[in-house]
Design an enzyme around this catalytic site. Structure first.
Site, PDB file in Angstrom:
ATOM      1  N   SER A  53       2.665   1.830  -3.299  1.00  0.00           N
ATOM      2  CA  SER A  53       1.784   2.317  -4.371  1.00  0.00           C
ATOM      3  C   SER A  53       1.521   3.809  -4.221  1.00  0.00           C
ATOM      4  O   SER A  53       1.459   4.549  -5.208  1.00  0.00           O
ATOM      5  CB  SER A  53       0.462   1.538  -4.375  1.00  0.00           C
ATOM      6  OG  SER A  53      -0.327   1.830  -3.227  1.00  0.00           O
ATOM      7  N   ILE A  73      -7.544   8.587   9.259  1.00  0.00           N
ATOM      8  CA  ILE A  73      -8.844   9.236   9.069  1.00  0.00           C
ATOM      9  C   ILE A  73      -9.949   8.203   9.300  1.00  0.00           C
ATOM     10  O   ILE A  73      -9.855   7.071   8.822  1.00  0.00           O
ATOM     11  CB  ILE A  73      -8.978   9.821   7.644  1.00  0.00           C
ATOM     12  CG1 ILE A  73      -7.853  10.817   7.353  1.00  0.00           C
ATOM     13  CG2 ILE A  73     -10.343  10.480   7.463  1.00  0.00           C
ATOM     14  CD1 ILE A  73      -7.895  12.086   8.163  1.00  0.00           C
ATOM     15  N   TYR A  91       0.834  -1.201   0.000  1.00  0.00           N
ATOM     16  CA  TYR A  91       0.000   0.000   0.000  1.00  0.00           C
ATOM     17  C   TYR A  91       0.873   1.257   0.000  1.00  0.00           C
ATOM     18  O   TYR A  91       0.677   2.164  -0.812  1.00  0.00           O
ATOM     19  CB  TYR A  91      -0.912  -0.002   1.226  1.00  0.00           C
ATOM     20  CG  TYR A  91      -1.696   1.270   1.416  1.00  0.00           C
ATOM     21  CD1 TYR A  91      -2.791   1.559   0.609  1.00  0.00           C
ATOM     22  CD2 TYR A  91      -1.359   2.188   2.413  1.00  0.00           C
ATOM     23  CE1 TYR A  91      -3.521   2.728   0.780  1.00  0.00           C
ATOM     24  CE2 TYR A  91      -2.078   3.351   2.592  1.00  0.00           C
ATOM     25  CZ  TYR A  91      -3.158   3.619   1.777  1.00  0.00           C
ATOM     26  OH  TYR A  91      -3.872   4.780   1.949  1.00  0.00           O
TER      27      TYR A  91
END
Length: 250
Positions: free
Chosen positions: A154, A184, A151
């Site tokens: 990327s 968040i 993640y």
């Protein structure tokens, strides 16, 4: 009161929930017309109904080139040229590096990097001078976090793309920047692949490093996006704006 995005046209992907939905709502509140794109048509239609004449729903998958081309066609047909493009759609999966197969890389890079890049590429010919492209990266481009190597990689690639495109598109009058959200509170956390009890423990450890003592909200990112899209940010190029509650300074 003068609205910050009055008269502007925006395109936002991943618009059916979380940060993308909040960006659509903030943009519309600031006077923009918005093409909202995601797979969840029902959620997009709710946005369309909430902002009649301002939000246009287009359903599709960012990893399908034919869907992205249709998005461009429908946006141009509806509003003509665009001013703001936010390729927000993204996914996160926890994968240990030992289990990081080519398929695992492709799953996240196809959405987080390639689809975001293709969205921007297809819209560039239709972005007006003075327009803005905003990529959504992550605070994890600055810190390591176990299980999120793919993640983070990327999103780091997306950050680099943003900086290069800023220099490449500046002569066309297009500003390119990125926003790096910290922790968040969005539905994304529930899709990373961790059991609820483990997710809760991770959330507690993260919260302990946040200066406000709580996760941020999608509106925090949307407000930053409004600023970057507005004329007030006309001299900001190639920057990654980190909105992470102080996590990366701890």
């Amino acid at each position: 009161m003068v609205r910050k995005l009055e008269g502007k046209v925006a395109v936002v992907t991943g618009a059916s929930s979380g940060i993308g939905k909040s960006i659509v709502e903030k943009y519309a509140a600031e006077g923009a017309k918005v093409v909202a794109f995601a797979r969840n048509l029902a959620a997009l239609q709710e946005l369309e109904a909430a902002y009649p004449g301002q939000v246009k729903a287009v359903a599709g998958d960012v990893t399908r080139s034919e869907d992205l081309k249709r998005l461009v066609d429908e946006a141009v047909q509806a509003f003509g040229a665009v001013d703001i493009v936010v390729p927000n759609a993204g996914i996160a999966r926890v994968v240990s590096f030992e289990a990081s197969t080519a398929e695992a890389f492709d799953t996240q890079f196809s959405v987080n990097f390639f689809a975001a890049a293709e969205t921007a590429r297809l819209f560039i010919p239709h972005v007006r001078k003075g327009g803005s492209i905003q990529f959504i990266t992550t605070f994890l481009t600055q810190v390591g976090f176990p299980g999120l190597a793919i993640y983070s990689a990327s999103k780091a690639a997306l950050k680099s793309l943003s900086q290069t495109l800023a220099a490449e598109l500046a002569p066309q009058g297009i500003r390119v920047n990125s926003i790096a959200p910290g922790p968040i509170g969005t539905p994304l956390w529930g899709t990373v692949g961790l059991p609820p009890e483990v997710l809760g423990t991770v959330a507690e450890k993260i919260t302990a490093r946040l200066l406000p003592g709580a996760f941020g909200q999608p509106e925090d990112i949307a407000e930053t996006s409004v600023f970057l899209a507005s004329d007030a940010a006309r001299n900001i190029y190639g920057q990654e704006i980190v909105v992470d509650g102080g996590y990366t300074v701890g």
